[in-house]
Write a protein that holds these residues in place. Structure first.
Motif, PDB file in Angstrom:
ATOM      1  N   ASP A  10     103.168  48.419 -93.188  1.00  8.31           N
ATOM      2  CA  ASP A  10     104.106  49.395 -93.743  1.00  8.31           C
ATOM      3  C   ASP A  10     104.389  49.076 -95.213  1.00  8.31           C
ATOM      4  O   ASP A  10     105.131  48.145 -95.528  1.00  8.31           O
ATOM      5  CB  ASP A  10     105.400  49.362 -92.915  1.00  8.31           C
ATOM      6  CG  ASP A  10     106.410  50.398 -93.404  1.00  8.31           C
ATOM      7  OD1 ASP A  10     106.100  51.156 -94.352  1.00  8.31           O
ATOM      8  OD2 ASP A  10     107.509  50.439 -92.822  1.00  8.31           O
ATOM      9  N   PHE A  13     107.922  48.660 -96.603  1.00  6.62           N
ATOM     10  CA  PHE A  13     108.621  47.393 -96.427  1.00  6.62           C
ATOM     11  C   PHE A  13     107.886  46.244 -97.136  1.00  6.62           C
ATOM     12  O   PHE A  13     108.507  45.303 -97.623  1.00  6.62           O
ATOM     13  CB  PHE A  13     108.805  47.063 -94.941  1.00  6.62           C
ATOM     14  CG  PHE A  13     109.484  45.734 -94.722  1.00  6.62           C
ATOM     15  CD1 PHE A  13     110.780  45.509 -95.210  1.00  6.62           C
ATOM     16  CD2 PHE A  13     108.837  44.689 -94.093  1.00  6.62           C
ATOM     17  CE1 PHE A  13     111.404  44.288 -95.045  1.00  6.62           C
ATOM     18  CE2 PHE A  13     109.457  43.458 -93.925  1.00  6.62           C
ATOM     19  CZ  PHE A  13     110.743  43.272 -94.396  1.00  6.62           C
ATOM     20  N   LEU A  54     103.393  44.711 -84.762  1.00  3.77           N
ATOM     21  CA  LEU A  54     102.750  45.970 -84.405  1.00  3.77           C
ATOM     22  C   LEU A  54     102.030  46.550 -85.613  1.00  3.77           C
ATOM     23  O   LEU A  54     102.659  47.047 -86.542  1.00  3.77           O
ATOM     24  CB  LEU A  54     103.817  46.947 -83.881  1.00  3.77           C
ATOM     25  CG  LEU A  54     103.302  48.180 -83.144  1.00  3.77           C
ATOM     26  CD1 LEU A  54     102.523  47.780 -81.899  1.00  3.77           C
ATOM     27  CD2 LEU A  54     104.441  49.091 -82.765  1.00  3.77           C
ATOM     28  N   SER A  80     109.209  41.488 -86.497  1.00  4.58           N
ATOM     29  CA  SER A  80     108.996  42.783 -85.844  1.00  4.58           C
ATOM     30  C   SER A  80     110.282  43.587 -85.780  1.00  4.58           C
ATOM     31  O   SER A  80     111.373  43.020 -85.697  1.00  4.58           O
ATOM     32  CB  SER A  80     108.450  42.588 -84.430  1.00  4.58           C
ATOM     33  OG  SER A  80     108.321  43.838 -83.798  1.00  4.58           O
ATOM     34  N   GLY A  81     110.114  44.876 -85.832  1.00  8.27           N
ATOM     35  CA  GLY A  81     111.271  45.760 -85.651  1.00  8.27           C
ATOM     36  C   GLY A  81     111.498  46.028 -84.173  1.00  8.27           C
ATOM     37  O   GLY A  81     112.511  46.566 -83.773  1.00  8.27           O
ATOM     38  N   GLY A  82     110.506  45.629 -83.365  1.00  6.51           N
ATOM     39  CA  GLY A  82     110.592  45.924 -81.932  1.00  6.51           C
ATOM     40  C   GLY A  82     111.337  44.867 -81.145  1.00  6.51           C
ATOM     41  O   GLY A  82     111.664  45.065 -80.004  1.00  6.51           O
ATOM     42  N   ARG A  83     111.576  43.756 -81.774  1.00  6.07           N
ATOM     43  CA  ARG A  83     112.251  42.637 -81.128  1.00  6.07           C
ATOM     44  C   ARG A  83     111.632  42.378 -79.757  1.00  6.07           C
ATOM     45  O   ARG A  83     110.448  42.121 -79.649  1.00  6.07           O
ATOM     46  CB  ARG A  83     113.739  42.893 -81.020  1.00  6.07           C
ATOM     47  CG  ARG A  83     114.517  41.675 -81.462  1.00  6.07           C
ATOM     48  CD  ARG A  83     115.968  41.872 -81.313  1.00  6.07           C
ATOM     49  NE  ARG A  83     116.308  42.462 -80.024  1.00  6.07           N
ATOM     50  CZ  ARG A  83     117.538  42.541 -79.564  1.00  6.07           C
ATOM     51  NH1 ARG A  83     118.541  42.113 -80.315  1.00  6.07           N
ATOM     52  NH2 ARG A  83     117.800  43.047 -78.409  1.00  6.07           N
ATOM     53  N   ARG A  84     112.396  42.513 -78.684  1.00  8.48           N
ATOM     54  CA  ARG A  84     111.833  42.182 -77.372  1.00  8.48           C
ATOM     55  C   ARG A  84     111.299  43.405 -76.640  1.00  8.48           C
ATOM     56  O   ARG A  84     110.947  43.338 -75.487  1.00  8.48           O
ATOM     57  CB  ARG A  84     112.898  41.527 -76.494  1.00  8.48           C
ATOM     58  CG  ARG A  84     113.300  40.177 -76.995  1.00  8.48           C
ATOM     59  CD  ARG A  84     113.961  39.395 -75.891  1.00  8.48           C
ATOM     60  NE  ARG A  84     114.268  38.052 -76.342  1.00  8.48           N
ATOM     61  CZ  ARG A  84     115.461  37.690 -76.790  1.00  8.48           C
ATOM     62  NH1 ARG A  84     116.430  38.560 -76.831  1.00  8.48           N
ATOM     63  NH2 ARG A  84     115.668  36.463 -77.184  1.00  8.48           N
ATOM     64  N   THR A  85     111.322  44.534 -77.326  1.00  5.54           N
ATOM     65  CA  THR A  85     110.910  45.742 -76.613  1.00  5.54           C
ATOM     66  C   THR A  85     109.441  46.079 -76.787  1.00  5.54           C
ATOM     67  O   THR A  85     108.595  45.215 -76.722  1.00  5.54           O
ATOM     68  CB  THR A  85     111.761  46.952 -77.046  1.00  5.54           C
ATOM     69  OG1 THR A  85     112.121  46.757 -78.387  1.00  5.54           O
ATOM     70  CG2 THR A  85     112.936  47.102 -76.161  1.00  5.54           C
ATOM     71  N   ILE A  86     109.195  47.354 -77.025  1.00  8.59           N
ATOM     72  CA  ILE A  86     107.841  47.914 -77.046  1.00  8.59           C
ATOM     73  C   ILE A  86     107.155  47.530 -75.732  1.00  8.59           C
ATOM     74  O   ILE A  86     107.516  48.020 -74.697  1.00  8.59           O
ATOM     75  CB  ILE A  86     107.040  47.471 -78.278  1.00  8.59           C
ATOM     76  CG1 ILE A  86     107.897  47.647 -79.547  1.00  8.59           C
ATOM     77  CG2 ILE A  86     105.760  48.296 -78.416  1.00  8.59           C
ATOM     78  CD1 ILE A  86     108.247  49.059 -79.927  1.00  8.59           C
ATOM     79  N   ASP A  93     108.961  37.482 -78.409  1.00  5.31           N
ATOM     80  CA  ASP A  93     108.922  36.435 -77.392  1.00  5.31           C
ATOM     81  C   ASP A  93     107.489  35.984 -77.158  1.00  5.31           C
ATOM     82  O   ASP A  93     107.205  34.793 -76.995  1.00  5.31           O
ATOM     83  CB  ASP A  93     109.514  36.945 -76.070  1.00  5.31           C
ATOM     84  CG  ASP A  93     110.999  37.212 -76.207  1.00  5.31           C
ATOM     85  OD1 ASP A  93     111.609  36.626 -77.124  1.00  5.31           O
ATOM     86  OD2 ASP A  93     111.527  37.986 -75.405  1.00  5.31           O
ATOM     87  N   LYS A 106     113.392  42.427 -87.618  1.00  7.85           N
ATOM     88  CA  LYS A 106     113.686  43.380 -88.700  1.00  7.85           C
ATOM     89  C   LYS A 106     114.865  44.248 -88.289  1.00  7.85           C
ATOM     90  O   LYS A 106     114.942  44.616 -87.115  1.00  7.85           O
ATOM     91  CB  LYS A 106     112.477  44.284 -88.940  1.00  7.85           C
ATOM     92  CG  LYS A 106     111.299  43.625 -89.602  1.00  7.85           C
ATOM     93  CD  LYS A 106     110.248  44.711 -89.775  1.00  7.85           C
ATOM     94  CE  LYS A 106     108.900  44.165 -90.166  1.00  7.85           C
ATOM     95  NZ  LYS A 106     107.867  45.201 -90.083  1.00  7.85           N
ATOM     96  N   PRO A 107     115.772  44.643 -89.143  1.00 12.40           N
ATOM     97  CA  PRO A 107     115.825  44.241 -90.548  1.00 12.40           C
ATOM     98  C   PRO A 107     116.507  42.884 -90.693  1.00 12.40           C
ATOM     99  O   PRO A 107     117.398  42.567 -89.929  1.00 12.40           O
ATOM    100  CB  PRO A 107     116.701  45.339 -91.159  1.00 12.40           C
ATOM    101  CG  PRO A 107     117.608  45.767 -90.043  1.00 12.40           C
ATOM    102  CD  PRO A 107     116.845  45.579 -88.777  1.00 12.40           C
ATOM    103  N   PHE A 108     116.044  42.114 -91.665  1.00  8.26           N
ATOM    104  CA  PHE A 108     116.683  40.813 -91.899  1.00  8.26           C
ATOM    105  C   PHE A 108     117.135  40.734 -93.362  1.00  8.26           C
ATOM    106  O   PHE A 108     116.601  41.419 -94.233  1.00  8.26           O
ATOM    107  CB  PHE A 108     115.724  39.657 -91.561  1.00  8.26           C
ATOM    108  CG  PHE A 108     114.330  39.837 -92.061  1.00  8.26           C
ATOM    109  CD1 PHE A 108     114.013  39.517 -93.393  1.00  8.26           C
ATOM    110  CD2 PHE A 108     113.331  40.323 -91.239  1.00  8.26           C
ATOM    111  CE1 PHE A 108     112.718  39.684 -93.859  1.00  8.26           C
ATOM    112  CE2 PHE A 108     112.038  40.483 -91.710  1.00  8.26           C
ATOM    113  CZ  PHE A 108     111.729  40.176 -93.026  1.00  8.26           C
ATOM    114  N   THR A 109     118.102  39.882 -93.593  1.00  4.13           N
ATOM    115  CA  THR A 109     118.621  39.728 -94.959  1.00  4.13           C
ATOM    116  C   THR A 109     117.743  38.724 -95.705  1.00  4.13           C
ATOM    117  O   THR A 109     116.949  38.003 -95.097  1.00  4.13           O
ATOM    118  CB  THR A 109     120.066  39.197 -94.939  1.00  4.13           C
ATOM    119  OG1 THR A 109     120.054  37.916 -94.325  1.00  4.13           O
ATOM    120  CG2 THR A 109     120.996  40.117 -94.166  1.00  4.13           C
TER     121      THR A 109
END
Lengths: 122, 430
Positions: A10, A13, A54, A80-86, A93, A106-109
């Motif tokens: 992306d 980003f 991803l 990842s923006g999906g964290r534990r999902t997708i 994980d 994501k998003p992170f500072t």
């Protein structure tokens, strides 16, 4: 200062991320997917790899697996923006179970990013 | 054949005779004859009925007397008795004509009595046939009426039976309809959640990526702005907005990640161990994780979505860590449900995962509501209140059960969640 390879598809980003890293004094090389990154790694020797999960062509998990198969010793930060999902294949994980010590949701500072980099290079 | 035939002139006057009475008259005559052991017939000649009897004189005489005394024969005008030669019907008729000379009309009755059928013809075949037909019609009518009545009774009985059967069937139909509707609702609900989960996961991922670039640019811009300037203050709001959006997406994803995939054979011990590895990485070092497993290897298989099971355990443990304010011990146990003292009766064949913390416990009020969606004791933005409700839903979805024990009393062991899950090898393990 460390040389960082950023693998992120992306561009919206990737651009601010590269700017942030550069402004912190890092040397940054970018790749749009895992395939491009692996071919870059034939010529460059980064101190750290920051990869998205991803992505098209070769996703982050495949990239991490391939890197470890090639005997990669460079620390990796998975983000990842999906964290534990997708799906289970595409989450942080999974990256963690594959030996990635530091993950970034994501998003992170900028502070979170700096901490992650510091932790990885320790 | 008897030697004598007598005629009883038991006539009804032609004027008060009603043709519809004929079947009755015939029946009465026949039954009277049968009663007295004599045979005979009824004749209708010139508007007058004659009971012709064949038998011994004494029997016929007794019959006369009886008819005379019987009030039902009130309309009998006159009785004469007179021997008649059976085969001389013409003469016999003539004899009557001398008693009551009326026009010959016809005859009815047992035609076998007259071997000479020409006699019948001679009297008035047309009239006789008409009367016979009338009598037969009346008899048939009566028979029909009887049948109709019987039929009505049958129909009535059958109707009642049918109505009862109908009501039973209707009740069964209603019950199955209700069941089907409930199943359909549950499926719709599951489908909705599934769709919501997919949507949340997809949107969540993209939204997080967008937020990532907004946040990065905002932070970079922030560096350029003078301390205390209006622009810096405004940008602080943008950054703050990013954090709020991040928390919102996080809650959405918390919810979405409990979508269950197709159940497969899962080694529960392995899944719990993997969950603990991940937990160790994400929980503070001030939290001690202790794991005990007492089930035989053969009993560690359950049918579930492995990710869901792992997240179920992680969710309970993260909840426990929060409950202990990130200091203390979380004990995770896997036992056979049969070994658990107060395991629900229907779960005794399976396994039990226990997650116990050393926290301060919950008040009964809190405990009552922990599985309610959106119920949380955490500060706004810190917890979605969906965690335990989705754990509950997931456990129930796997055919299991969940029990919680907690106390705020001093010296208590904090909170304990017991998740009972069925195993396909229940019989061998239970």
């Amino acid at each position: 200062m460390p040389h960082i390879l950023v693998i992120e598809d992306d561009v919206n980003f990737r651009e601010p991320l590269v700017k942030t890293l550069t402004s912190d004094g890092h040397t940054v090389t970018t790749a749009g997917d895992g395939m491009a990154a692996l071919s870059l790694l034939k010529t460059i020797r980064p101190d750290l790899i920051i990869t998205d999960i991803l992505m098209p062509n070769m996703d982050g998990i495949e990239t991490i697996m391939e890197l470890s198969r090639l005997g990669n010793a460079v620390p990796v930060i998975a983000m990842s923006g999906g964290r534990r999902t997708i799906t289970p294949e595409f989450n942080l994980d999974s990256a963690a179970t594959m030996g990635v010590k530091v993950t970034l949701a994501k998003p992170f500072t900028r502070a979170e990013l700096r901490r992650a980099i510091q932790q990885s290079l320790e | 054949m008897n030697s004598l035939t007598h005629c009883i002139y038991a006539s009804l006057s032609a004027s008060n005779f009603r043709e519809q009475e004929l079947p009755q008259l015939l029946t009465r005559a026949r039954s009277a004859n049968a009663l007295h052991g004599i045979s005979g017939m009824l004749l209708y000649i010139r508007g007058t009925f004659f009971q012709v009897l064949e038998g011994e004189a004494a029997d016929v005489d007794a019959m006369y007397q009886k008819i005379l005394r019987d009030p039902r024969h009130a309309r009998v005008r006159q009785i004469v008795r007179e021997p008649i030669a059976a085969r001389n019907f013409a003469e016999w008729t003539m004899a009557f004509e001398t008693i009551d000379p009326v026009d010959a009309a016809g005859m009815i009755g047992d035609t076998d009595f007259f071997s000479d059928s020409s006699c019948i013809e001679r009297i008035d075949a047309g009239r006789a046939k008409k009367l016979l037909a009338a009598s037969e019609r009346a008899a048939m009518k009566q028979e029909l009426a009887r049948h109709r009545h019987h039929l009505e009774e049958l129909v009535g009985e059958r109707t009642v039976a049918l109505e009862t059967a109908n009501e039973t069937a209707a009740a069964a139909h209603r019950a199955s309809l209700e069941r089907l509707e409930a199943e359909r609702d549950a499926k719709i609900q599951a489908g909705k959640l599934e769709a919501m989960g997919t949507l949340a996961a997809g949107i969540g991922h993209d939204f997080n990526n967008i937020l990532a670039s907004i946040l990065s640019y905002a932070e970079m811009t922030d560096d350029e702005l003078a301390e205390g300037s209006e622009a810096k203050n405004n940008l602080a709001q943008v950054i703050n907005g990013c954090f709020r959006a991040r928390a919102l997406v996080s809650r959405m994803l918390d919810f979405a990640r409990f979508r269950s995939g197709d159940p497969v054979q899962v080694d529960i011990v392995l899944q719990v161990r993997e969950a603990l590895v991940l937990l160790r990485a994400s929980l503070r070092p001030s939290i001690e994780l202790v794991f005990h497993c007492s089930i035989p290897e053969a009993c560690s298989t359950i049918m579930a979505d492995p990710t869901q099971v792992m997240q179920l355990v992680m969710n309970l443990c993260i909840n426990a860590a929060h409950a202990m304010d990130n200091h203390g011990v979380i004990v995770i146990r896997i036992d056979l449900a049969a070994a658990i003292e107060d395991a629900p009766a229907d779960q005794r064949g399976g396994i039990c995962i226990t997650v116990a913390d050393s926290g301060t416990g919950m008040t009964p009020e809190v405990m009552q509501r922990i599985f309610d969606p959106f119920f949380t004791t955490k500060a706004p933005g810190e917890g979605s209140g969906l965690g335990l409700s989705v754990v509950y839903g997931a456990v129930k979805g796997l055919g299991g059960d969940i029990k919680v024990r907690s106390s705020t009393a001093l010296g208590s062991a904090g909170t304990q969640f017991q998740v009972f899950l069925p195993t396909p090898l229940a019989i061998a393990c239970g």
